[in-house]
Design an enzyme around this catalytic site. Structure first.
Site, mmCIF file in Angstrom:
data_model
loop_
_atom_site.group_PDB
_atom_site.id
_atom_site.type_symbol
_atom_site.label_atom_id
_atom_site.label_comp_id
_atom_site.label_asym_id
_atom_site.label_seq_id
_atom_site.Cartn_x
_atom_site.Cartn_y
_atom_site.Cartn_z
ATOM 1 N N GLY A 7 -1.543 -1.810 -2.284
ATOM 2 C CA GLY A 7 -0.459 -0.854 -1.644
ATOM 3 C C GLY A 7 -0.832 -0.366 -0.245
ATOM 4 C CG LEU A 8 -4.399 -0.226 1.021
ATOM 5 C CD1 LEU A 8 -5.926 -0.445 1.020
ATOM 6 C CD2 LEU A 8 -4.194 1.322 1.326
ATOM 7 C CG ASP A 21 5.082 -0.739 3.928
ATOM 8 O OD1 ASP A 21 4.842 0.568 3.563
ATOM 9 O OD2 ASP A 21 5.085 -1.524 3.042
ATOM 10 C CD GLU A 32 4.408 6.402 -0.534
ATOM 11 O OE1 GLU A 32 4.714 5.582 0.360
ATOM 12 O OE2 GLU A 32 3.172 7.056 -0.418
ATOM 13 C CB THR A 50 11.275 9.228 2.046
ATOM 14 O OG1 THR A 50 10.116 8.815 2.845
ATOM 15 C CG2 THR A 50 10.980 10.570 1.221
ATOM 16 C CG ASP A 51 10.878 3.321 3.398
ATOM 17 O OD1 ASP A 51 11.111 3.649 2.040
ATOM 18 O OD2 ASP A 51 10.206 2.395 3.762
ATOM 19 C CE1 TYR A 53 9.407 0.314 -2.594
ATOM 20 C CE2 TYR A 53 11.698 -0.790 -2.562
ATOM 21 C CZ TYR A 53 10.770 -0.141 -2.010
ATOM 22 O OH TYR A 53 10.832 0.256 -0.650
HETATM 23 C C1 GLA Z 1 6.471 0.207 -0.231
HETATM 24 C C2 GLA Z 1 7.755 -0.291 0.634
HETATM 25 C C3 GLA Z 1 7.964 0.734 1.632
HETATM 26 C C4 GLA Z 1 8.181 2.055 0.889
HETATM 27 C C5 GLA Z 1 7.097 2.503 0.200
HETATM 28 C C6 GLA Z 1 7.220 3.571 -0.707
HETATM 29 O O1 GLA Z 1 5.175 0.188 0.496
HETATM 30 O O2 GLA Z 1 7.127 -1.454 1.500
HETATM 31 O O3 GLA Z 1 9.167 0.565 2.488
HETATM 32 O O4 GLA Z 1 9.291 2.402 0.459
HETATM 33 O O5 GLA Z 1 6.784 1.479 -0.760
HETATM 34 O O6 GLA Z 1 7.278 4.877 0.172
#
Ligand code: GLA
Length: 393
Positions: A130-131, A178, A37, A39-40, A230
């Protein structure tokens, strides 16, 4: 709801909302992130999978330059001319589908290849949970347009278009996790995402065969990544990388942490410790899965949650309680999933313990005076795809 039920619902909704028969129908699932999480956007690693809950879109071509999008979740359809689709000009939820359309510009699909269309969406992915309800919308439309317009784009190009739309049109500075999960998901597999190389690898994840389930606890605390926390976390990571003279935090390993924390402000050092540790936990999880050590996977999930709670500070009391109550009721591991500040937690649970975990979470929420959570279980399912192709017309 089964895939068939959702498609039938989409076709009934389309029959009421489109000006005629749909030309193409496509499905984009939601996702959970097993581990990896925040990390992207640090060029790091993540291990999400696509779930059964999905958005289905029915698209009908128009002969003019209008785009009309409507959804069973939002009352008013949004109508725009193709030349009005720009950052800052697309209202409300339509920023997700029309942002994805705008994102196609960056994938080498110029405006003169665009055609007017109507798109009718239905979804059973809870939004704000969060999905990835937004990536489900973006990717469903992108695969539909790819088919309808014969674009032949690969999943990396489609994922980048969705991300670009989300960043520039919806105003959320998110990474590519995502969309990559939603587009590359495969039944009984997780998707190992390497945001530095762009590589995607399928990792077998047969939860049911191992007598396990992944429970999702939707806390009902809604979050939005277009505001606040964020972006602040992302800025903190980028500031730390530049102070340390690396192109991204992916360049650092756990062994570098002690030396790296010296020049950084304390808060940034904690953010770095999370990201670097999380990349390592993703690789350890892949390793543990390869030898069927699900207890170790559970332990890594819980360690990830603690790091997100204490070092990255993106959890909230409801997520922490969902994790604590699941663990106390016998879960092998539990963590928040997605960007945090609300949304859902996941718990790796023996099927036999599923009911006990659900009961424990519900009563813990009740005792703390939190609203009732939604609890359901998910398995890895197939990613976004066309379900009724344009050439079947
Ligand atoms: C959200 C963002 C993703 C990622 C996650 C955290 O889902 O859309 O790109 O950064 O948060 O891992």
């Amino acid at each position: 709801m089964t895939v068939r039920d959702l498609i039938d619902r989409a076709l009934r909704h389309a029959a009421r909302t489109l000006g005629g028969k749909a030309d193409v129908v496509a499905r984009g699932p939601g996702r959970v992130n097993l581990i990896g999480e925040h990390t992207d956007y640090n060029s790091g690693l993540a291990l999400p999978f696509a779930i059964g809950q999905a958005t289905v879109v029915a698209v009908r071509e128009r002969t003019d330059d209008l785009v009309i999008v409507c959804s069973d979740q939002f009352r008013e359809p949004v109508r725009l001319r193709l030349d009005q689709i720009h950052p800052g000009q697309v209202p409300g939820w339509a920023a997700y589908p029309l942002g994805a359309l705008w994102g196609l510009l960056g994938a080498g699909v110029p405006r003169d290849r665009w055609r007017g269309f109507e798109a009718s969406f239905v979804s059973d992915v809870p939004s704000g949970a969060g999905l990835s309800s937004s990536a489900a919308i973006e990717c469903a439309l992108l695969v539909a347009l790819d088919d309808l317009w014969g674009l032949g784009l690969d999943s990396a190009a489609l994922a980048a278009a969705g991300q670009r739309g989300e960043n520039d049109v919806a105003g959320a500075p998110t990474g590519v996790l995502d969309q990559t999960a939603v587009l590359n998901g495969r039944r009984e597999h997780a998707v190992l995402v390497d945001a530095r190389s762009g590589d995607v690898e399928l990792v077998p994840l047969r939860l049911a065969c191992a007598g396990l389930a992944l429970a999702v606890v939707d806390t009902g605390v809604s979050h939005a990544h277009s505001t606040g926390g964020y972006a602040a976390r992302r800025a903190s990571c980028e500031r730390a990388a530049s102070q340390l003279g690396v192109t991204s935090l992916r360049e650092l390993g756990v062994e570098d942490l002690a030396a790296a924390s010296g020049p950084l402000r304390a808060e940034d050092a904690r953010r770095v410790r999370h990201v670097v540790g999380e990349n390592a936990r993703v690789l350890e999880t892949v390793d543990a899965l390869s030898v069927g050590d699900l207890d170790r996977v559970g332990g890594l999930m819980t360690a990830s949650h603690m790091s997100l709670r204490d070092d990255f500070e993106v959890s909230c009391p409801e997520l922490d309680l969902a994790v604590e109550a699941s663990l106390a009721a016998g879960a092998l591991g539990a963590r928040m999933t997605g960007g945090g500040f609300g949304g859902s937690a996941i718990a790796l649970v023996r099927e036999a313990d599923l009911e006990a975990v659900e009961t424990a979470v519900r009563s813990a929420f009740d005792r703390r005076g939190f609203g009732p959570p939604r609890v359901f279980s998910v398995q890895p399912e197939d990613g976004a795809a066309v379900v009724i192709p344009a050439d079947s017309r």
